[in-house]
Design a protein around this motif. Structure first.
Motif, PDB file in Angstrom:
ATOM      1  N   GLU A  23       0.837  -1.204   0.000  1.00  0.00           N
ATOM      2  CA  GLU A  23       0.000   0.000   0.000  1.00  0.00           C
ATOM      3  C   GLU A  23       0.866   1.247   0.000  1.00  0.00           C
ATOM      4  OE1 GLU A  23      -3.749  -0.122  -0.373  1.00  0.00           O
ATOM      5  OE2 GLU A  23      -3.900   0.607   1.701  1.00  0.00           O
ATOM      6  N   HIS A  25       4.328   1.546  -0.662  1.00  0.00           N
ATOM      7  CA  HIS A  25       5.400   1.718  -1.663  1.00  0.00           C
ATOM      8  C   HIS A  25       5.050   1.168  -3.035  1.00  0.00           C
ATOM      9  CE1 HIS A  25       7.852   2.807   1.726  1.00  0.00           C
ATOM     10  NE2 HIS A  25       7.742   1.623   2.281  1.00  0.00           N
ATOM     11  N   GLY A  26       3.921   0.468  -3.175  1.00  0.00           N
ATOM     12  CA  GLY A  26       3.644  -0.229  -4.435  1.00  0.00           C
ATOM     13  C   GLY A  26       4.407  -1.543  -4.450  1.00  0.00           C
ATOM     14  N   PHE A  27       4.040  -2.418  -5.359  1.00  0.00           N
ATOM     15  CA  PHE A  27       4.666  -3.741  -5.425  1.00  0.00           C
ATOM     16  C   PHE A  27       6.156  -3.651  -5.760  1.00  0.00           C
ATOM     17  CE2 PHE A  27       5.898  -7.429  -8.055  1.00  0.00           C
ATOM     18  CZ  PHE A  27       5.788  -8.416  -7.097  1.00  0.00           C
ATOM     19  N   ALA A  28       6.482  -2.872  -6.799  1.00  0.00           N
ATOM     20  CA  ALA A  28       7.857  -2.878  -7.322  1.00  0.00           C
ATOM     21  C   ALA A  28       8.872  -2.413  -6.280  1.00  0.00           C
ATOM     22  CB  ALA A  28       7.937  -1.990  -8.568  1.00  0.00           C
ATOM     23  N   ARG A  29       8.489  -1.436  -5.449  1.00  0.00           N
ATOM     24  CA  ARG A  29       9.470  -0.870  -4.517  1.00  0.00           C
ATOM     25  C   ARG A  29       9.476  -1.536  -3.150  1.00  0.00           C
ATOM     26  NH1 ARG A  29      10.375   5.325  -6.074  1.00  0.00           N
ATOM     27  NH2 ARG A  29       8.452   5.788  -5.035  1.00  0.00           N
ATOM     28  N   ARG A 108      -5.671  -3.434  -5.006  1.00  0.00           N
ATOM     29  CA  ARG A 108      -4.726  -2.515  -5.636  1.00  0.00           C
ATOM     30  C   ARG A 108      -3.670  -3.291  -6.424  1.00  0.00           C
ATOM     31  NH1 ARG A 108      -3.946   2.258  -1.660  1.00  0.00           N
ATOM     32  NH2 ARG A 108      -2.391   3.588  -2.644  1.00  0.00           N
ATOM     33  N   THR A 113       0.426  -2.044 -12.398  1.00  0.00           N
ATOM     34  CA  THR A 113       0.989  -2.330 -13.722  1.00  0.00           C
ATOM     35  C   THR A 113       2.354  -3.003 -13.641  1.00  0.00           C
ATOM     36  OG1 THR A 113       1.946  -0.124 -13.776  1.00  0.00           O
ATOM     37  CG2 THR A 113      -0.182  -0.391 -14.839  1.00  0.00           C
ATOM     38  N   THR A 114       2.984  -3.006 -12.470  1.00  0.00           N
ATOM     39  CA  THR A 114       4.297  -3.631 -12.374  1.00  0.00           C
ATOM     40  C   THR A 114       4.186  -5.132 -12.100  1.00  0.00           C
ATOM     41  OG1 THR A 114       4.514  -3.158 -10.000  1.00  0.00           O
ATOM     42  CG2 THR A 114       5.316  -1.482 -11.528  1.00  0.00           C
ATOM     43  N   ARG A 115       2.930  -5.634 -11.957  1.00  0.00           N
ATOM     44  CA  ARG A 115       2.726  -7.086 -11.849  1.00  0.00           C
ATOM     45  C   ARG A 115       2.002  -7.541 -13.105  1.00  0.00           C
ATOM     46  NH1 ARG A 115      -0.421  -9.685  -7.745  1.00  0.00           N
ATOM     47  NH2 ARG A 115       0.979 -11.438  -7.797  1.00  0.00           N
ATOM     48  N   GLY A 118      -1.272 -10.748 -11.913  1.00  0.00           N
ATOM     49  CA  GLY A 118      -2.260 -10.522 -10.864  1.00  0.00           C
ATOM     50  C   GLY A 118      -3.591 -11.190 -11.194  1.00  0.00           C
ATOM     51  N   LEU A 119      -4.398 -11.387 -10.168  1.00  0.00           N
ATOM     52  CA  LEU A 119      -5.723 -11.992 -10.384  1.00  0.00           C
ATOM     53  C   LEU A 119      -6.649 -10.975 -11.055  1.00  0.00           C
ATOM     54  CD1 LEU A 119      -6.363 -13.715  -6.928  1.00  0.00           C
ATOM     55  CD2 LEU A 119      -5.739 -14.823  -9.071  1.00  0.00           C
ATOM     56  N   VAL A 164     -10.718   3.192  -6.601  1.00  0.00           N
ATOM     57  CA  VAL A 164      -9.459   3.817  -7.024  1.00  0.00           C
ATOM     58  C   VAL A 164      -9.359   5.249  -6.489  1.00  0.00           C
ATOM     59  CG1 VAL A 164      -8.189   4.657  -9.043  1.00  0.00           C
ATOM     60  CG2 VAL A 164      -9.194   2.375  -9.067  1.00  0.00           C
ATOM     61  N   HIS A 167      -8.048   5.852  -2.970  1.00  0.00           N
ATOM     62  CA  HIS A 167      -6.622   5.743  -2.639  1.00  0.00           C
ATOM     63  C   HIS A 167      -6.055   7.087  -2.213  1.00  0.00           C
ATOM     64  CE1 HIS A 167      -6.151   2.054  -5.497  1.00  0.00           C
ATOM     65  NE2 HIS A 167      -6.944   1.825  -4.491  1.00  0.00           N
TER      66      HIS A 167
ATOM     67  N   HIS B  25       6.094  -0.769 -17.511  1.00  0.00           N
ATOM     68  CA  HIS B  25       6.773  -1.221 -16.293  1.00  0.00           C
ATOM     69  C   HIS B  25       6.301  -0.525 -15.021  1.00  0.00           C
ATOM     70  CE1 HIS B  25       9.464  -3.224 -19.024  1.00  0.00           C
ATOM     71  NE2 HIS B  25       9.886  -2.086 -19.549  1.00  0.00           N
ATOM     72  N   ARG B  29       9.722   0.935 -11.745  1.00  0.00           N
ATOM     73  CA  ARG B  29      10.653   0.042 -12.435  1.00  0.00           C
ATOM     74  C   ARG B  29      11.208   0.606 -13.746  1.00  0.00           C
ATOM     75  NH1 ARG B  29       9.113  -6.032 -10.926  1.00  0.00           N
ATOM     76  NH2 ARG B  29       7.436  -5.906 -12.420  1.00  0.00           N
ATOM     77  N   ARG B 108      -2.447   7.391 -15.568  1.00  0.00           N
ATOM     78  CA  ARG B 108      -2.038   6.247 -14.765  1.00  0.00           C
ATOM     79  C   ARG B 108      -1.018   6.674 -13.715  1.00  0.00           C
ATOM     80  NH1 ARG B 108      -1.902   1.304 -18.589  1.00  0.00           N
ATOM     81  NH2 ARG B 108      -1.152  -0.384 -17.314  1.00  0.00           N
ATOM     82  N   THR B 113       0.852   4.460  -6.971  1.00  0.00           N
ATOM     83  CA  THR B 113       1.134   4.604  -5.537  1.00  0.00           C
ATOM     84  C   THR B 113       2.625   4.795  -5.260  1.00  0.00           C
ATOM     85  OG1 THR B 113       1.279   2.213  -5.344  1.00  0.00           O
ATOM     86  CG2 THR B 113      -0.833   3.223  -4.818  1.00  0.00           C
ATOM     87  N   THR B 114       3.488   4.526  -6.251  1.00  0.00           N
ATOM     88  CA  THR B 114       4.914   4.696  -5.992  1.00  0.00           C
ATOM     89  C   THR B 114       5.373   6.134  -6.229  1.00  0.00           C
ATOM     90  OG1 THR B 114       5.545   4.050  -8.249  1.00  0.00           O
ATOM     91  CG2 THR B 114       5.362   2.296  -6.623  1.00  0.00           C
ATOM     92  N   ARG B 168      -6.456  -3.372 -18.337  1.00  0.00           N
ATOM     93  CA  ARG B 168      -6.349  -4.813 -18.614  1.00  0.00           C
ATOM     94  C   ARG B 168      -7.042  -5.191 -19.906  1.00  0.00           C
ATOM     95  NH1 ARG B 168      -5.220  -8.027 -13.445  1.00  0.00           N
ATOM     96  NH2 ARG B 168      -5.472  -9.885 -14.682  1.00  0.00           N
TER      97      ARG B 168
END
Lengths: 216, 216
Positions: A23, A25-29, A108, A113-115, A118-119, A164, A167, B25, B29, B108, B113-114, B168
């Motif tokens: 939440e 930092h986001g996934f990538a960081r 989220r 977009t860095t994954r 995702g489901l 969204v 957030h 990315h 990233r 986007r 969130t990053t 998506r």
């Protein structure tokens, strides 16, 4: 405490802390070190439960997926008709997104977009919306000439949009936002001759809670 | 070609390539090396135009902000009333998000969130929606008893939701999705006694194009 209980508790805590890190930092960081630090566990303990960051993200998303499933299931057993069930399901989903930080992080992640793997949680929600609208039509509760596709797109679009928007500002996820949408939309959807008139507010007594939950 | 023209062209190309990298990315990233490689320019040339990745993201967002401004402005000069202007502005925004990869990346970024200092583009859109609804009310074009807040939340929510869902699956951003929403919503909003009846489709001849645009 038995060892199994302790392991289950550590696993839950790791999921909760990973959700908080995603939440923020986001996934990538997000780093596994950060998750370990937040959970107060060693790197070895984390790897006992999760192979890598992707596996942690999968676990967080799985919680969101389960919450979505429960919101749909809860709605399905309502005696007040499918249209009210749809209103209630949307409120249940919004409530769990407001109240449960793990579910919120899971949603989220599903459009991060860095994954790439995702489901498709939004698609599942769209499918749930379509099912309930079809049930409402079969009950004779939909007004004549309502285009099912339009209704499903509008309901899915607004629920995803409010999630969204929340957030940046939590007020978007408040109950009044969704109630306001339904107040405008229901008179278009509901058959005026149907016996029970659906209401735009949540008629369920409580939001669905996570099994063994407790996050935030 | 004059040196100034060449510099301007390089700058635009860097923005276009940064947008493509952010789309693929995410902000966190994306590396400056990646942007240089895509644009076919040296690191020195990139730094002549942009101090760092944040400055590139700011430039991409600024394009999205300008497109949002143009959608609002275009709508403001319509002679067919403020409610139709709102319908048209939402379609213009959706069209530019479909057709312009830089604007899409900018939106986007604004809820990535990053990034912590992104522009509040959704809030600006919400403000544009509220302004047009208030103008419609002042024209006597809104049905009696329409709660302005509910209408603004529904319109903003659905437009943001469709934009996010289209990440998506592009079909969500199609013109039919938004037209479907308006087909259901307009009969609730429009005063039945008003002279001109608004239509759910885009009445403007073309989507607003970016000045000096051409991305995608």
């Amino acid at each position: 405490m038995a060892m199994q209980d302790r392991a289950a508790r550590t696993r839950r805590e790791l999921i909760r802390c990973a959700a908080a890190a995603f939440e923020q930092h986001g996934f990538a960081r997000t780093t596994l070190n950060d998750v370990c630090r937040r959970a107060g566990v060693s790197s070895g303990a984390l790897h006992f439960h999760f192979d890598n960051k992707e596996a942690l993200a999968d676990a967080v998303e799985a919680e969101a997926s389960a919450a979505l499933h429960r919101a749909g299931e809860m709605a399905r057993v309502r005696p007040s008709g499918a249209l009210q069930a749809l209103v209630d399901a949307s409120h249940s989903l919004a409530a769990v997104l407001r109240e449960d930080s793990v579910v919120r992080a899971g949603f989220r992640l599903s459009y991060d977009t860095t994954r790439t793997n995702g489901l498709p949680l939004s698609e599942r929600w769209h499918s749930c919306v379509r099912t309930l609208l079809a049930a409402a039509r079969d009950e004779g509760a939909l007004a004549g000439g309502v285009p099912m596709r339009d209704a499903a797109v509008a309901v899915t679009g607004v629920t995803v949009g409010l999630a969204v928007l929340s957030h940046r500002d939590r007020r978007w996820a408040g109950q009044t936002s969704l109630t306001g949408f339904w107040r405008l939309m229901l008179p278009q959807l509901a058959c005026p001759k149907a016996g029970v008139r659906p209401t735009p507010v949540h008629t369920a007594s409580a939001a669905p809670s996570r099994a063994g939950g407790g996050a935030e």
